[in-house]
Design a protein around this motif. Structure first.
Motif, PDB file in Angstrom:
ATOM      1  N   SER A 120       0.846  -1.198   0.000  1.00 50.69           N
ATOM      2  CA  SER A 120       0.000   0.000   0.000  1.00 50.69           C
ATOM      3  C   SER A 120       0.879   1.245   0.000  1.00 50.69           C
ATOM      4  CB  SER A 120      -0.902   0.014   1.235  1.00 50.69           C
ATOM      5  OG  SER A 120      -0.124   0.186   2.411  1.00 50.69           O
ATOM      6  N   LEU A 121       0.256   2.362  -0.267  1.00 52.80           N
ATOM      7  CA  LEU A 121       0.960   3.635  -0.199  1.00 52.80           C
ATOM      8  C   LEU A 121       1.381   3.933   1.236  1.00 52.80           C
ATOM      9  CD1 LEU A 121       1.931   5.966  -1.911  1.00 52.80           C
ATOM     10  CD2 LEU A 121      -0.278   7.060  -1.634  1.00 52.80           C
ATOM     11  N   ASP A 122       0.560   3.555   2.196  1.00 54.80           N
ATOM     12  CA  ASP A 122       0.920   3.739   3.611  1.00 54.80           C
ATOM     13  C   ASP A 122       2.175   2.942   3.969  1.00 54.80           C
ATOM     14  OD1 ASP A 122      -1.127   5.498   4.213  1.00 54.80           O
ATOM     15  OD2 ASP A 122      -2.491   3.924   4.905  1.00 54.80           O
ATOM     16  N   ALA A 123       2.273   1.714   3.451  1.00 54.33           N
ATOM     17  CA  ALA A 123       3.458   0.890   3.722  1.00 54.33           C
ATOM     18  C   ALA A 123       4.702   1.537   3.118  1.00 54.33           C
ATOM     19  CB  ALA A 123       3.258  -0.514   3.173  1.00 54.33           C
ATOM     20  N   LEU A 124       4.568   2.078   1.923  1.00 55.56           N
ATOM     21  CA  LEU A 124       5.679   2.791   1.284  1.00 55.56           C
ATOM     22  C   LEU A 124       6.099   3.998   2.115  1.00 55.56           C
ATOM     23  CD1 LEU A 124       7.567   3.535  -1.122  1.00 55.56           C
ATOM     24  CD2 LEU A 124       5.620   4.750  -2.075  1.00 55.56           C
ATOM     25  N   GLU A 125       5.108   4.781   2.550  1.00 61.97           N
ATOM     26  CA  GLU A 125       5.402   5.973   3.351  1.00 61.97           C
ATOM     27  C   GLU A 125       6.070   5.605   4.673  1.00 61.97           C
ATOM     28  OE1 GLU A 125       3.129   9.782   5.343  1.00 61.97           O
ATOM     29  OE2 GLU A 125       2.156   8.721   3.710  1.00 61.97           O
ATOM     30  N   ASN A 126       5.601   4.562   5.326  1.00 62.60           N
ATOM     31  CA  ASN A 126       6.216   4.122   6.584  1.00 62.60           C
ATOM     32  C   ASN A 126       7.662   3.694   6.370  1.00 62.60           C
ATOM     33  OD1 ASN A 126       3.860   4.604   8.018  1.00 62.60           O
ATOM     34  ND2 ASN A 126       3.139   2.500   7.830  1.00 62.60           N
ATOM     35  N   HIS A 127       7.904   2.982   5.275  1.00 71.20           N
ATOM     36  CA  HIS A 127       9.270   2.547   4.957  1.00 71.20           C
ATOM     37  C   HIS A 127      10.164   3.754   4.664  1.00 71.20           C
ATOM     38  CE1 HIS A 127      12.237  -0.398   3.580  1.00 71.20           C
ATOM     39  NE2 HIS A 127      12.528   0.479   2.622  1.00 71.20           N
ATOM     40  N   LEU A 128       9.630   4.714   3.927  1.00 72.08           N
ATOM     41  CA  LEU A 128      10.385   5.929   3.609  1.00 72.08           C
ATOM     42  C   LEU A 128      10.744   6.691   4.876  1.00 72.08           C
ATOM     43  CD1 LEU A 128      11.544   8.067   1.687  1.00 72.08           C
ATOM     44  CD2 LEU A 128       9.222   9.007   1.492  1.00 72.08           C
ATOM     45  N   GLU A 129       9.786   6.870   5.770  1.00 71.62           N
ATOM     46  CA  GLU A 129      10.058   7.585   7.024  1.00 71.62           C
ATOM     47  C   GLU A 129      11.126   6.882   7.845  1.00 71.62           C
ATOM     48  OE1 GLU A 129       6.407   8.176   9.139  1.00 71.62           O
ATOM     49  OE2 GLU A 129       5.595   9.495   7.596  1.00 71.62           O
ATOM     50  N   ALA A 130      11.045   5.566   7.943  1.00 75.56           N
ATOM     51  CA  ALA A 130      12.046   4.809   8.709  1.00 75.56           C
ATOM     52  C   ALA A 130      13.422   4.917   8.054  1.00 75.56           C
ATOM     53  CB  ALA A 130      11.615   3.350   8.824  1.00 75.56           C
ATOM     54  N   ALA A 131      13.472   4.823   6.742  1.00 71.40           N
ATOM     55  CA  ALA A 131      14.747   4.924   6.025  1.00 71.40           C
ATOM     56  C   ALA A 131      15.363   6.307   6.199  1.00 71.40           C
ATOM     57  CB  ALA A 131      14.540   4.612   4.544  1.00 71.40           C
ATOM     58  N   MET A 132      14.541   7.346   6.158  1.00 74.77           N
ATOM     59  CA  MET A 132      15.053   8.705   6.338  1.00 74.77           C
ATOM     60  C   MET A 132      15.551   8.911   7.766  1.00 74.77           C
ATOM     61  SD  MET A 132      12.494  10.972   3.998  1.00 74.77           S
ATOM     62  CE  MET A 132      13.425  12.485   4.185  1.00 74.77           C
TER      63      MET A 132
END
Length: 105
Positions: free
Chosen positions: A68-80
């Motif tokens: 999902s887009l939420d899963a992508l956003e969560n991964h992006l936030e953690a990576a950043m």
């Protein structure tokens, strides 16, 4: 900008902006430790954040698929957040000599 300034109160922060019209304001009040570096229009290769995104994609998004887009956003936030912890790595990606030199004028 206020959040970034508050997170790094003892650092001098340079925010590079491209030539987009919405990046201009006569009423903007900058935090004391933040300055703007206006880049030439239509020159994304000058923007250090482009290299940051490349490094982030290579490091944290290689062969990833998201449900999902939420899963992508969560991964992006953690990576950043992970990348933010490695200050030397971030500086090596974005602190180009011409950027630093432009601030010394």
């Amino acid at each position: 900008m206020d959040e970034v300034s508050l997170r790094y109160p003892n650092d001098r922060i340079v925010l590079a902006l491209d030539g987009a019209g919405w990046h201009r304001s006569h009423t903007l009040k900058l935090p004391h430790n933040l300055c703007l570096l206006m880049l030439l229009p239509y020159s994304p290769e000058l923007n250090p954040i482009e290299n940051f995104w490349d490094a982030l994609r290579k490091e944290s998004f290689h062969n990833c698929a998201f449900d999902s887009l939420d899963a992508l956003e969560n991964h992006l936030e953690a990576a950043m957040r992970d990348m933010e912890k490695d200050r030397e790595c971030v500086q090596s990606i974005v602190a180009w000599p011409w950027v630093i030199n432009s601030l010394m004028k």
